[in-house]
Design a protein around this motif. Structure first.
Motif, PDB file in Angstrom:
ATOM      1  N   LYS A 224      11.474  12.770  -6.285  1.00 38.15           N
ATOM      2  CA  LYS A 224      12.006  12.445  -7.867  1.00 38.15           C
ATOM      3  C   LYS A 224      12.665  11.223  -7.982  1.00 38.15           C
ATOM      4  N   SER A 225      12.527  10.611  -9.047  1.00 33.05           N
ATOM      5  CA  SER A 225      13.258   9.429  -9.437  1.00 33.05           C
ATOM      6  C   SER A 225      14.750   9.644  -9.400  1.00 33.05           C
ATOM      7  N   ILE A 226      15.651   8.490  -9.044  1.00 33.46           N
ATOM      8  CA  ILE A 226      17.094   8.538  -9.026  1.00 33.46           C
ATOM      9  C   ILE A 226      17.587   8.543 -10.360  1.00 33.46           C
ATOM     10  N   ASN A 227      16.876   7.865 -10.965  1.00 33.47           N
ATOM     11  CA  ASN A 227      17.252   7.621 -12.492  1.00 33.47           C
ATOM     12  C   ASN A 227      16.159   7.777 -13.242  1.00 33.47           C
ATOM     13  N   PRO A 228      16.525   8.512 -14.707  1.00 37.23           N
ATOM     14  CA  PRO A 228      15.342   8.874 -15.866  1.00 37.23           C
ATOM     15  C   PRO A 228      14.604   7.447 -16.156  1.00 37.23           C
ATOM     16  N   ASN A 229      13.313   7.578 -16.273  1.00 37.56           N
ATOM     17  CA  ASN A 229      12.601   6.647 -16.958  1.00 37.56           C
ATOM     18  C   ASN A 229      12.528   5.590 -16.116  1.00 37.56           C
ATOM     19  N   ASP A 230      12.670   5.626 -14.579  1.00 37.15           N
ATOM     20  CA  ASP A 230      13.073   4.566 -14.013  1.00 37.15           C
ATOM     21  C   ASP A 230      12.123   4.592 -12.424  1.00 37.15           C
ATOM     22  N   ILE A 231      11.425   3.669 -12.022  1.00 37.21           N
ATOM     23  CA  ILE A 231      10.626   3.810 -10.908  1.00 37.21           C
ATOM     24  C   ILE A 231      11.144   2.942  -9.676  1.00 37.21           C
ATOM     25  N   GLU A 232      12.521   2.382 -10.112  1.00 33.09           N
ATOM     26  CA  GLU A 232      12.832   1.514  -8.768  1.00 33.09           C
ATOM     27  C   GLU A 232      13.352   2.418  -7.627  1.00 33.09           C
ATOM     28  N   LEU A 233      13.909   3.473  -7.784  1.00 34.95           N
ATOM     29  CA  LEU A 233      14.502   4.264  -6.598  1.00 34.95           C
ATOM     30  C   LEU A 233      14.036   5.842  -6.781  1.00 34.95           C
TER      31      LEU A 233
END
Length: 462
Positions: free
Chosen positions: A127-136
């Motif tokens: 699951k992504s660490i932050n919403p709408n973000d693919i970095e982490l």
């Protein structure tokens, strides 16, 4: 640029140099597609089981497979609608082989979820660490064992479902469903909802005696190309084909050189989060067998079938009506259909057009729905090159992508293909975004199916 303008460009072949709008569309050296990668795996955008595209108000998220330094990797990119730019490619993880592609989903808070990785092994969920973000992304969580082909979906309460193929050596393979409440850390242990017909074939001991009439592939192998969709009432809908290796002492008109074939397109529905399943309004015992499920096309008895069946993903329209495309593949021809459920009956619409009369359409295929229109992408091959043994896998050489737009009455209103996009053959493994809120986006692979240096293409169909 409007959809109508783009299609006029393709169909009537207007001169690029005299139209500045066309120059905008043809902004890279591969026509009107965007190249996401030139290092695609031999199955870069496979498989139809897995949703590859997520779109929100501000972003588009894409996943695909790349091949580098002798290994397959799962990659993610995002597109910013505000800046009109693609992010740098993020390599999320190494995967086992070219079957390790991911399935994307997004929850109500904007967090991305992905399942990927195995070819007979545990799914990897993150699951992504932050919403709408693919970095982490979160650390990997393993789900199940001996699994392949993830299908990930999230309902309106952010409950997560993961459907895959479960493999048992010399046993009946199954479709196995896992689920997880958003606040829970752990996934369920999994529940088998569908078995292959393995048990209906002669028992393994008969083969071991050397009786030649039972000389056939006997390991329970099944391939479903299944997909899952969740409607506004949180009902689960699943479509699939049923591919198995059949007894070699039996002759079938639809099987391949190994006597394997797909002999039905099926459908299952659950109204209680996967606890129970129905054939129309009748509850069925699960795990079910092919003879017990709702059949869209074909027959649970392969002796009554004359063609091989291919299938698209499943989508729901604004009325929660399930729709799926499928192909009927014969030795010398292939017919392509859209099926949709009307009450307890599955209606079928032959997908054909004057602009496609020189080619046959088949699956893998994909379908999307937006603004009262259906978008269908089929794999196609010129009639002069048709060979049913080439329609999938290692022999892929001549294929291209055929794209149809249908109105709410299922009338074809626009047609074009990957050659119109100036993408060369073979082009295949199409995957459309499956949400209904935004115009459809298409992902597909260009390149020889034996190569790990394919090109990953992205196209906005509107």
């Amino acid at each position: 640029m409007t959809s109508k303008t783009v299609f006029v460009i393709f169909i009537f072949g207007l001169i690029v140099g005299n139209n500045p709008k066309i120059k905008t569309v043809l902004s890279n050296n591969e026509g009107s597609t965007t190249i996401l990668s030139r290092k695609g795996s031999s199955r870069a955008t496979a498989y139809i089981d897995s949703n590859k595209i997520i779109e929100t108000k501000a972003h588009i998220f894409i996943t695909y497979l790349v091949f580098e330094n002798g290994k397959h990797h799962i990659a993610i990119k995002s597109f910013s609608k505000e800046n009109k730019t693609w992010s740098t490619e993020v390599i999320l993880d190494k995967v086992k082989d070219n079957h390790g592609g991911g399935s994307l989903a997004i929850d109500s808070q904007g967090y991305l979820h992905i399942a990927y990785g195995p070819h007979v092994g545990p799914f990897v969920y993150r699951k992504s660490i932050n919403p709408n973000d693919i970095e982490l992304f979160s650390e990997p969580i393993h789900v199940g064992e001996n699994m392949t082909y993830p299908s990930l979906a999230i309902d309106n309460n952010d409950k997560i479902y993961l459907l895959g193929r479960h493999t048992i050596l010399k046993g009946k393979w199954s479709l196995r469903l896992f689920c997880k409440e958003e606040e829970d850390k752990n996934w369920s242990i999994g529940k088998d909802i569908l078995y292959s017909n393995y048990e209906n074939w002669p028992i393994i001991n008969d083969i071991q005696t050397g009786d030649p009439k039972y000389l056939y592939i006997k390991n329970g192998y099944s391939r479903w190309n299944k997909s899952i969709a969740i409607d506004k009432l949180n009902n689960l809908h699943i479509t699939f084909k049923n591919y198995e290796y059949l007894p070699r002492n039996e002759k079938y008109s639809f099987t391949n050189n190994g006597n394997g074939g797909s002999y039905l397109i099926g459908y299952l529905k659950s109204e209680d989060g996967g606890i129970t399943w129905k054939n129309k309004d009748k509850l069925i015992t699960t795990p079910a067998y092919p003879s017990e499920i709702e059949i869209i096309e074909g027959n649970s008895d392969p002796k009554k079938v004359e063609c091989n069946y291919g299938i698209s993903n499943l989508i729901l329209d604004k009325y929660n009506t399930p729709h799926v495309a499928f192909s009927k593949e014969f030795d010398s021809t292939s017919n392509f259909y859209l099926a949709y459920k009307k009450g307890d009956i599955w209606e079928r619409k032959l997908i054909n057009h004057a602009k496609t009369n020189r080619s046959f359409m088949y699956s893998p295929s994909s379908i999307s729905y937006f603004d009262n229109h259906f978008y269908i992408v089929a794999t196609a091959i010129n009639k002069s090159n048709y060979d049913r043994q080439e329609l999938w896998g290692k022999e892929q050489r001549h294929s291209f992508i055929q794209i149809f737009k249908l109105n709410s009455r299922y009338k074809i209103v626009e047609v074009f293909n990957s050659q119109d996009l100036m993408v060369s053959n073979p082009s295949w493994l199409p995957s459309l975004g499956r949400g209904n809120e935004y115009p459809p986006k298409l992902l597909f692979t260009q390149g020889d199916s034996k190569s790990n240096r394919t090109v990953v293409h992205y196209t906005d169909l509107n």
